[in-house]
Scaffold this active site. Sequence first.
Site, mmCIF file in Angstrom:
data_model
loop_
_atom_site.group_PDB
_atom_site.id
_atom_site.type_symbol
_atom_site.label_atom_id
_atom_site.label_comp_id
_atom_site.label_asym_id
_atom_site.label_seq_id
_atom_site.Cartn_x
_atom_site.Cartn_y
_atom_site.Cartn_z
ATOM 1 N N ASP A 170 37.307 42.600 -42.980
ATOM 2 C CA ASP A 170 35.936 42.840 -43.402
ATOM 3 C C ASP A 170 35.883 42.687 -44.916
ATOM 4 O O ASP A 170 36.363 43.557 -45.638
ATOM 5 C CB ASP A 170 35.462 44.237 -42.993
ATOM 6 C CG ASP A 170 33.962 44.425 -43.179
ATOM 7 O OD1 ASP A 170 33.426 43.872 -44.162
ATOM 8 O OD2 ASP A 170 33.333 45.109 -42.350
ATOM 9 N N ALA A 190 29.431 42.413 -29.423
ATOM 10 C CA ALA A 190 28.594 42.384 -30.631
ATOM 11 C C ALA A 190 27.395 41.467 -30.438
ATOM 12 O O ALA A 190 26.296 41.921 -30.114
ATOM 13 C CB ALA A 190 29.434 41.942 -31.826
ATOM 14 N N GLU A 245 20.886 34.389 -23.046
ATOM 15 C CA GLU A 245 20.708 35.509 -22.120
ATOM 16 C C GLU A 245 19.317 35.481 -21.504
ATOM 17 O O GLU A 245 18.361 35.147 -22.205
ATOM 18 C CB GLU A 245 20.932 36.842 -22.867
ATOM 19 C CG GLU A 245 22.346 36.999 -23.375
ATOM 20 C CD GLU A 245 22.569 38.315 -24.122
ATOM 21 O OE1 GLU A 245 21.593 39.078 -24.305
ATOM 22 O OE2 GLU A 245 23.709 38.582 -24.523
ATOM 23 N N HIS A 257 24.816 42.726 -21.212
ATOM 24 C CA HIS A 257 24.323 43.253 -22.497
ATOM 25 C C HIS A 257 23.899 44.717 -22.348
ATOM 26 O O HIS A 257 22.767 45.095 -22.669
ATOM 27 C CB HIS A 257 23.161 42.415 -23.022
ATOM 28 C CG HIS A 257 22.986 42.523 -24.510
ATOM 29 N ND1 HIS A 257 22.526 41.500 -25.290
ATOM 30 C CD2 HIS A 257 23.224 43.554 -25.379
ATOM 31 C CE1 HIS A 257 22.466 41.872 -26.548
ATOM 32 N NE2 HIS A 257 22.890 43.119 -26.632
ATOM 33 N N ILE A 258 24.853 45.527 -21.906
ATOM 34 C CA ILE A 258 24.551 46.948 -21.665
ATOM 35 C C ILE A 258 25.327 47.858 -22.613
ATOM 36 O O ILE A 258 25.436 49.064 -22.368
ATOM 37 C CB ILE A 258 24.844 47.343 -20.199
ATOM 38 C CG1 ILE A 258 26.312 47.064 -19.839
ATOM 39 C CG2 ILE A 258 23.894 46.618 -19.255
ATOM 40 C CD1 ILE A 258 26.731 47.613 -18.480
ATOM 41 N N ALA A 309 24.578 49.166 -25.336
ATOM 42 C CA ALA A 309 23.775 50.279 -25.856
ATOM 43 C C ALA A 309 23.035 51.014 -24.752
ATOM 44 O O ALA A 309 22.202 51.878 -25.026
ATOM 45 C CB ALA A 309 22.770 49.751 -26.873
#
Length: 530
Positions: free
Chosen positions: A169, A229, A259, A278-279, A281
């Site tokens: 990073d 991500a 998607e 895409h779960i 969250a």
Amino acid sequence: MKILVSDSLSTRGVEVLQQAGYTADVKTKLSKEELLEEIKNYDGIIVRSATKVTAEVIEAGAQLKIIGRAGSGLDNVDKEAATRRGIVVMNTPGGNTITTAEHTIAMLVAMSRKIPQATASTKAGKWEKSKFMGTELYNKTLGLVGLGQIGTVVTKLAQGLSLNVIGYDPFLASERAKELGIELVELPELFRRSDIISVHTPLTNETRSIINAAAFQQMKDGVMIVNCARGGIVNEQDLFDALQSKKVASAAFDVFEEEPVKPDHPLLSLDNFICSPHIGASTEEAQENVAIAIAEQFVDYFKKGVARGAVNIASVPPEALPMLQPYLGLAERMGLFQAQLIDGAIEGITVEYCGEVSNLTVAPLTVAVLKGLLSPILETVVNTVNAPFIAKKRGIEVKEIKSSDAGEYTSLIRIHVEAGKQTHRLAGTLIHKKDPRIVESNAYPVEVIPEGYMLLIYNVDRPGVIGMVGQILGQFDVNIARMQCARAKKGENALLIIGMDGPPPPKVIETIKQEKDILSVRLVDLTQSP
């Protein structure tokens, strides 16, 4: 205020908006045409990942003031188009941090132990113990690409599983990495040393396909890949080839480039690839957290002007706002004051912060100066969102300078404006830390309350000028609210500043200009200042 909620949102978020006195209409699964029609009636819109807030949608939203994403990613919002229009864009990056990090670990464990495949086999009536040989995580090296909020939580969870964590990073300080127990490395070394690689960066031009065929060639044979991500960070075709060749032992995705993912996507045909829709969250706790957070951010912005979580405006921490607020008013009034005294195109602006004010977060103050300075000279609506964008587009160079020396004042703000081949200078301060004053105008020492209407008259320093100006104003029934004179040296030119109860008739200014000792007359209107 009317808020459109165009994606599924916890009812608690809607309740927060309604309790604040706003209309919150939940209308999900709108077609593009329906959204373009609906958005015309709303001051704000809250989305998740399904609604695409394109430039076309933003242009259609004539009343639109704010776009909020209940979550972290903003790939579905055209931030530049919103900034151009002066619309605040905000998100809630911390609301789903824990749940996304937990999902990453869940995918990592499920992938290493082949749990989805074993589940499907067992449910099909088979008992294939030898087929689902797993891989221990203990003492393996996990390489994290991106060490923001989610990457940091993944680190803590992974260390609890006795994984050795290395990370890449470029924005993380080495001291912070040391505190987290992470070894910072460059990307090629991360590829070379990692047994498992997980990505935790936003999707940008720099991160798109950052893991590709060339990257796979640098990795260990049998490496495992996780992406919870953003779709597109891992090149999907290159991953398919690497999974087929067994260069990559297995991969786990929660996100895809397109998607919903199509049923015939090549990756879905592979036994060594697992995925979820895409779960990351999608927990009840996270959805309630982000719904409440974005609703409270809307309320704070509309009621207090505090833009928490904004990505296209200089944000002020709530605890710093009481101290900064008076300076924001002063800075905008100074910009507005100066704008009405200059001629020609603005080429550059330098804002100098002296004394105690230099210790504050000054970026919002510079934006306030720009807003005041640009508002009178442009037909476009200028606000704190688009003022820096407009300045950049017009080629105006903006600089900030800090100094601990404020002379006889506790704090001082000076602005230097380059326009029409001249430099115009203005200085202001706060009296009793709350009352704004202009204390210098182009080397003339003054003490002006920046409000209402004012005449700024440059004149020859001779007896009788003040009486003559007063007589003319009296003839036209213009009442003088306050008056002061200033000069740099005796016998040189002087500055006369007259505050009035209202705008003078245009003939007043022309009459004063015709007098022989008058060099110039300017009318300054600060009635629109904060």
